[in-house]
Scaffold this motif. Structure first.
Motif, PDB file in Angstrom:
ATOM      1  N   GLN A 312       7.849   7.759  -5.237  1.00 12.78           N
ATOM      2  CA  GLN A 312       7.019   8.705  -4.503  1.00 12.78           C
ATOM      3  C   GLN A 312       5.687   8.051  -4.133  1.00 12.78           C
ATOM      4  O   GLN A 312       5.132   7.264  -4.902  1.00 12.78           O
ATOM      5  CB  GLN A 312       6.759   9.958  -5.351  1.00 12.78           C
ATOM      6  N   HIS A 313       5.168   8.419  -2.987  1.00 12.05           N
ATOM      7  CA  HIS A 313       3.904   7.825  -2.540  1.00 12.05           C
ATOM      8  C   HIS A 313       3.229   8.786  -1.576  1.00 12.05           C
ATOM      9  O   HIS A 313       3.840   9.731  -1.073  1.00 12.05           O
ATOM     10  CB  HIS A 313       4.149   6.483  -1.861  1.00 12.05           C
ATOM     11  N   TYR A 314       1.956   8.534  -1.334  1.00 13.18           N
ATOM     12  CA  TYR A 314       1.212   9.346  -0.389  1.00 13.18           C
ATOM     13  C   TYR A 314       1.573   8.933   1.030  1.00 13.18           C
ATOM     14  O   TYR A 314       1.882   7.777   1.297  1.00 13.18           O
ATOM     15  CB  TYR A 314      -0.296   9.181  -0.606  1.00 13.18           C
ATOM     16  N   ALA A 315       1.484   9.915   1.931  1.00 18.71           N
ATOM     17  CA  ALA A 315       1.817   9.622   3.320  1.00 18.71           C
ATOM     18  C   ALA A 315       0.860   8.605   3.924  1.00 18.71           C
ATOM     19  O   ALA A 315       1.267   7.673   4.620  1.00 18.71           O
ATOM     20  CB  ALA A 315       1.803  10.913   4.135  1.00 18.71           C
ATOM     21  N   CYS A 316      -0.427   8.768   3.649  1.00 19.75           N
ATOM     22  CA  CYS A 316      -1.443   7.906   4.243  1.00 19.75           C
ATOM     23  C   CYS A 316      -1.388   6.503   3.641  1.00 19.75           C
ATOM     24  O   CYS A 316      -1.263   6.345   2.418  1.00 19.75           O
ATOM     25  CB  CYS A 316      -2.822   8.519   4.023  1.00 19.75           C
ATOM     26  N   VAL A 317      -1.468   5.488   4.478  1.00 21.05           N
ATOM     27  CA  VAL A 317      -1.552   4.108   4.019  1.00 21.05           C
ATOM     28  C   VAL A 317      -2.922   3.555   4.400  1.00 21.05           C
ATOM     29  O   VAL A 317      -3.571   4.042   5.308  1.00 21.05           O
ATOM     30  CB  VAL A 317      -0.434   3.236   4.617  1.00 21.05           C
ATOM     31  N   LYS A 318      -3.346   2.518   3.682  1.00 21.08           N
ATOM     32  CA  LYS A 318      -4.621   1.870   3.948  1.00 21.08           C
ATOM     33  C   LYS A 318      -4.371   0.407   4.297  1.00 21.08           C
ATOM     34  O   LYS A 318      -3.627  -0.288   3.597  1.00 21.08           O
ATOM     35  CB  LYS A 318      -5.550   1.956   2.733  1.00 21.08           C
ATOM     36  N   GLU A 319      -5.025  -0.062   5.355  1.00 19.80           N
ATOM     37  CA  GLU A 319      -4.904  -1.456   5.763  1.00 19.80           C
ATOM     38  C   GLU A 319      -6.204  -2.191   5.455  1.00 19.80           C
ATOM     39  O   GLU A 319      -7.296  -1.690   5.737  1.00 19.80           O
ATOM     40  CB  GLU A 319      -4.606  -1.554   7.255  1.00 19.80           C
ATOM     41  N   ASP A 320      -6.062  -3.361   4.877  1.00 20.50           N
ATOM     42  CA  ASP A 320      -7.219  -4.219   4.648  1.00 20.50           C
ATOM     43  C   ASP A 320      -7.542  -4.918   5.968  1.00 20.50           C
ATOM     44  O   ASP A 320      -6.756  -5.746   6.448  1.00 20.50           O
ATOM     45  CB  ASP A 320      -6.886  -5.251   3.568  1.00 20.50           C
ATOM     46  N   PRO A 321      -8.681  -4.612   6.593  1.00 19.57           N
ATOM     47  CA  PRO A 321      -8.976  -5.190   7.906  1.00 19.57           C
ATOM     48  C   PRO A 321      -9.197  -6.693   7.870  1.00 19.57           C
ATOM     49  O   PRO A 321      -9.100  -7.360   8.906  1.00 19.57           O
ATOM     50  CB  PRO A 321     -10.246  -4.452   8.345  1.00 19.57           C
ATOM     51  N   LEU A 322      -9.477  -7.241   6.690  1.00 21.66           N
ATOM     52  CA  LEU A 322      -9.725  -8.673   6.582  1.00 21.66           C
ATOM     53  C   LEU A 322      -8.421  -9.475   6.489  1.00 21.66           C
ATOM     54  O   LEU A 322      -8.285 -10.537   7.096  1.00 21.66           O
ATOM     55  CB  LEU A 322     -10.613  -8.961   5.372  1.00 21.66           C
ATOM     56  N   THR A 323      -7.449  -8.940   5.741  1.00 21.81           N
ATOM     57  CA  THR A 323      -6.211  -9.682   5.502  1.00 21.81           C
ATOM     58  C   THR A 323      -5.022  -9.139   6.295  1.00 21.81           C
ATOM     59  O   THR A 323      -4.030  -9.852   6.475  1.00 21.81           O
ATOM     60  CB  THR A 323      -5.846  -9.641   4.008  1.00 21.81           C
ATOM     61  N   GLY A 324      -5.095  -7.885   6.731  1.00 21.48           N
ATOM     62  CA  GLY A 324      -3.953  -7.265   7.386  1.00 21.48           C
ATOM     63  C   GLY A 324      -2.914  -6.740   6.421  1.00 21.48           C
ATOM     64  O   GLY A 324      -1.873  -6.215   6.843  1.00 21.48           O
ATOM     65  N   ASN A 325      -3.152  -6.824   5.116  1.00 23.30           N
ATOM     66  CA  ASN A 325      -2.227  -6.276   4.131  1.00 23.30           C
ATOM     67  C   ASN A 325      -2.298  -4.749   4.149  1.00 23.30           C
ATOM     68  O   ASN A 325      -3.368  -4.170   4.344  1.00 23.30           O
ATOM     69  CB  ASN A 325      -2.556  -6.788   2.733  1.00 23.30           C
ATOM     70  N   VAL A 326      -1.152  -4.112   3.906  1.00 25.29           N
ATOM     71  CA  VAL A 326      -1.064  -2.654   3.927  1.00 25.29           C
ATOM     72  C   VAL A 326      -0.785  -2.160   2.506  1.00 25.29           C
ATOM     73  O   VAL A 326       0.164  -2.628   1.857  1.00 25.29           O
ATOM     74  CB  VAL A 326       0.037  -2.172   4.885  1.00 25.29           C
ATOM     75  N   TYR A 327      -1.592  -1.189   2.037  1.00 20.29           N
ATOM     76  CA  TYR A 327      -1.506  -0.708   0.660  1.00 20.29           C
ATOM     77  C   TYR A 327      -0.971   0.721   0.629  1.00 20.29           C
ATOM     78  O   TYR A 327      -1.343   1.559   1.458  1.00 20.29           O
ATOM     79  CB  TYR A 327      -2.881  -0.767  -0.011  1.00 20.29           C
ATOM     80  N   LEU A 328      -0.103   0.973  -0.367  1.00 22.85           N
ATOM     81  CA  LEU A 328       0.484   2.296  -0.555  1.00 22.85           C
ATOM     82  C   LEU A 328       0.126   2.807  -1.936  1.00 22.85           C
ATOM     83  O   LEU A 328       0.279   2.094  -2.939  1.00 22.85           O
ATOM     84  CB  LEU A 328       2.007   2.235  -0.407  1.00 22.85           C
ATOM     85  N   GLN A 329      -0.348   4.041  -1.981  1.00 23.62           N
ATOM     86  CA  GLN A 329      -0.732   4.653  -3.245  1.00 23.62           C
ATOM     87  C   GLN A 329       0.123   5.916  -3.453  1.00 23.62           C
ATOM     88  O   GLN A 329       0.666   6.452  -2.499  1.00 23.62           O
ATOM     89  CB  GLN A 329      -2.226   4.994  -3.228  1.00 23.62           C
ATOM     90  N   PRO A 330       0.222   6.386  -4.695  1.00 22.13           N
ATOM     91  CA  PRO A 330      -0.502   5.971  -5.904  1.00 22.13           C
ATOM     92  C   PRO A 330       0.148   4.833  -6.681  1.00 22.13           C
ATOM     93  O   PRO A 330      -0.329   4.462  -7.751  1.00 22.13           O
ATOM     94  CB  PRO A 330      -0.478   7.249  -6.740  1.00 22.13           C
ATOM     95  N   ASN A 331       1.253   4.281  -6.144  1.00 21.46           N
ATOM     96  CA  ASN A 331       2.016   3.317  -6.917  1.00 21.46           C
ATOM     97  C   ASN A 331       1.394   1.931  -6.981  1.00 21.46           C
ATOM     98  O   ASN A 331       1.899   1.068  -7.698  1.00 21.46           O
ATOM     99  CB  ASN A 331       3.434   3.198  -6.354  1.00 21.46           C
ATOM    100  N   GLY A 332       0.333   1.714  -6.213  1.00 12.43           N
ATOM    101  CA  GLY A 332      -0.311   0.413  -6.255  1.00 12.43           C
ATOM    102  C   GLY A 332       0.568  -0.682  -5.689  1.00 12.43           C
ATOM    103  O   GLY A 332       0.741  -1.749  -6.297  1.00 12.43           O
ATOM    104  N   MET A 333       1.116  -0.440  -4.489  1.00 18.07           N
ATOM    105  CA  MET A 333       1.998  -1.420  -3.856  1.00 18.07           C
ATOM    106  C   MET A 333       1.341  -1.946  -2.589  1.00 18.07           C
ATOM    107  O   MET A 333       0.498  -1.282  -1.988  1.00 18.07           O
ATOM    108  CB  MET A 333       3.353  -0.786  -3.548  1.00 18.07           C
ATOM    109  N   VAL A 334       1.750  -3.158  -2.181  1.00 19.26           N
ATOM    110  CA  VAL A 334       1.146  -3.787  -1.019  1.00 19.26           C
ATOM    111  C   VAL A 334       2.219  -4.504  -0.205  1.00 19.26           C
ATOM    112  O   VAL A 334       3.116  -5.144  -0.749  1.00 19.26           O
ATOM    113  CB  VAL A 334       0.033  -4.779  -1.434  1.00 19.26           C
TER     114      VAL A 334
END
Length: 435
Positions: A312-334
């Motif tokens: 299970q994870h939140y719908a919203c994702v966060k992108e690191d603008p410096l690296t382009g990596n995409v993070y998914l919470q609450p599981n702490g995945m990238v």
């Protein structure tokens, strides 16, 4: 009896009376009792100091002090203090609510002859401790625009609120048809716009974000719109609540095109850094898609990469603008850039994550603090907060933190991911931290 004897007897009586009065006044237990039980509350150094009068109580047993966020809930609270010393009529509440008003009252209880308590109730006094803007219902979705200092959110009561966090004022509110929808901010012709699906039809209302002035309405094929994303050149991307397709619309035209896909892709985010459209399936076993955008802003059902992940994870994702990596919470995945594999993040499980050019900030579970890391994942410090963080946004020189008063665990967040483990009646506040 002669005059001298009368004077002597009077002097003796007066001496005895004075002595008795002196002993009574010097008695440590002597104090004047009032007819009414009166309470006063005073805030000092983020704590609330409570004092109440000593009143006449038959067969005194105990004091009970109560605190509530609702003045009307007089009988629905547990005591925060119980004291059995009649002369101890003060208490310091070191854990008051920082959101909204604190209401206090005290009860003095006496043991009646029939073994029932007789309760003496005081007045209700109120104190506001934290000078933080607060709202009564938890956000099901939240969007941020630092150029115009705006936060927008839809709460569990199907109301969209647009809030200016620097001026600390509500710009406008709108009733919406769905509380699960994800609106967005975008830029068109140099103006920040708000794209909001507020009606139970296949349209998107477009507003000037700064003033909430209505601009136009865009027609889509989708009736139940889950998520909206826009780029800075007038392209609008829409994901329906049900259906394995996406829609693309030019801001200046009224006809949209449909992009078919194999899965339901519900949350959309446009990456200005990499010129891709990120589509996140909101499910327990999901894929994260990245659609490559053409020069004119279009996408195709063939030109994309996808990554599989579970949990299970939140719908919203966060992108690191410096690296382009995409993070998914609450599981702490990238999802790492140029890699289809999704791995565990070095920043761990958390409610939210935010990125500056030099540091990474996370909202940990069950801590009244933000955690600050360097870019390599080394923990540098904890930043104390007035509550438990659930969202983090970064302005140029500030962290904008959404916080609540009570914690939830990681397991709770997984069980109720739409509201990050909370119910829709959870109040939240907004604080700003200089960085």
């Amino acid at each position: 009896m002669n005059t001298s004897k009368i004077i002597a007897i009077g002097a003796a009586i007066l001496t005895i009376l004075l002595l008795f009065t002196s002993c009574e006044s010097d008695n440590e237990g002597y104090i004047s009792l009032s007819e009414d039980l009166r309470l006063s509350a005073l805030e000092k150094d983020s704590a609330v100091h409570l004092n109440w009068t000593l009143t006449k109580v038959d067969n005194f047993q105990e004091y009970r002090v109560y605190r509530s966020k609702d003045k009307g809930s007089y009988y629905h609270n547990s005591p925060i203090y119980v004291g059995t010393d009649f002369f101890e009529h003060t208490f310091i509440d070191e854990s008051p609510n920082f959101l909204g008003m604190n209401y206090y009252w005290v009860e003095a209880r006496g043991n009646a002859e029939d073994d029932y308590y007789r309760v003496y109730k005081s007045n209700i006094d109120s104190v506001r401790v934290g000078n933080y803007p607060s709202f009564s219902y938890f956000p099901a979705s939240m969007i941020f625009n630092k150029e115009d200092n705006l936060i927008g959110f839809i709460d569990g009561r199907q109301k969209f609120t647009l809030y200016n966090y620097q001026d600390e004022n509500v710009v406008a509110t709108k009733t919406v048809s769905y509380n699960f929808a994800h609106p967005c901010f975008g830029t068109y012709n140099g103006q920040t716009e708000l794209y909001l699906n507020e009606n139970s039809d296949n349209s998107i209302s477009v507003y000037a974000a700064k003033t909430m002035k209505y601009l136009t309405r865009l027609s889509m094929k989708s009736q139940d719109i889950f998520s909206i994303a826009v780029n800075n050149n007038g392209k609008v991307y829409v994901a329906p609540n049900y259906g394995s397709y996406l829609e693309v619309l030019d801001r200046g035209h009224s006809v949209s095109s449909t992009i078919n896909s194999s899965y339901d892709q519900k949350y959309l985010k446009y990456s200005d850094v990499r010129e891709v459209l990120i589509a996140n399936e909101y499910d327990s076993y999901s894929r994260l898609y990245e659609y490559f955008v053409t020069a004119d802003g279009n996408i195709t059902s063939e030109n994309y990469v996808s990554s599989y992940f579970s949990g299970q994870h939140y719908a919203c994702v966060k992108e690191d603008p410096l690296t382009g990596n995409v993070y998914l919470q609450p599981n702490g995945m990238v999802k790492l850039l140029n890699n289809s594999y999704i791995a565990n993040s070095v920043f761990g499980k958390c409610q939210d994550i935010a990125f500056s050019s030099s540091f990474v900030y996370t909202a940990p579970f069950e801590y009244k603090a933000l955690l600050k890391y360097d870019r390599n994942g080394q923990l540098l410090e904890a930043i104390d907060l007035p509550g438990y963080p659930v969202y983090i946004f970064i302005d140029d020189n500030q962290l904008i933190v959404i916080f609540v008063e009570n914690p939830v665990s990681y397991n709770q967040s997984n069980s109720y991911s739409r509201f990050k483990g909370y119910n829709d009646e959870t109040a939240f506040g907004i604080c700003k931290i200089d960085i």
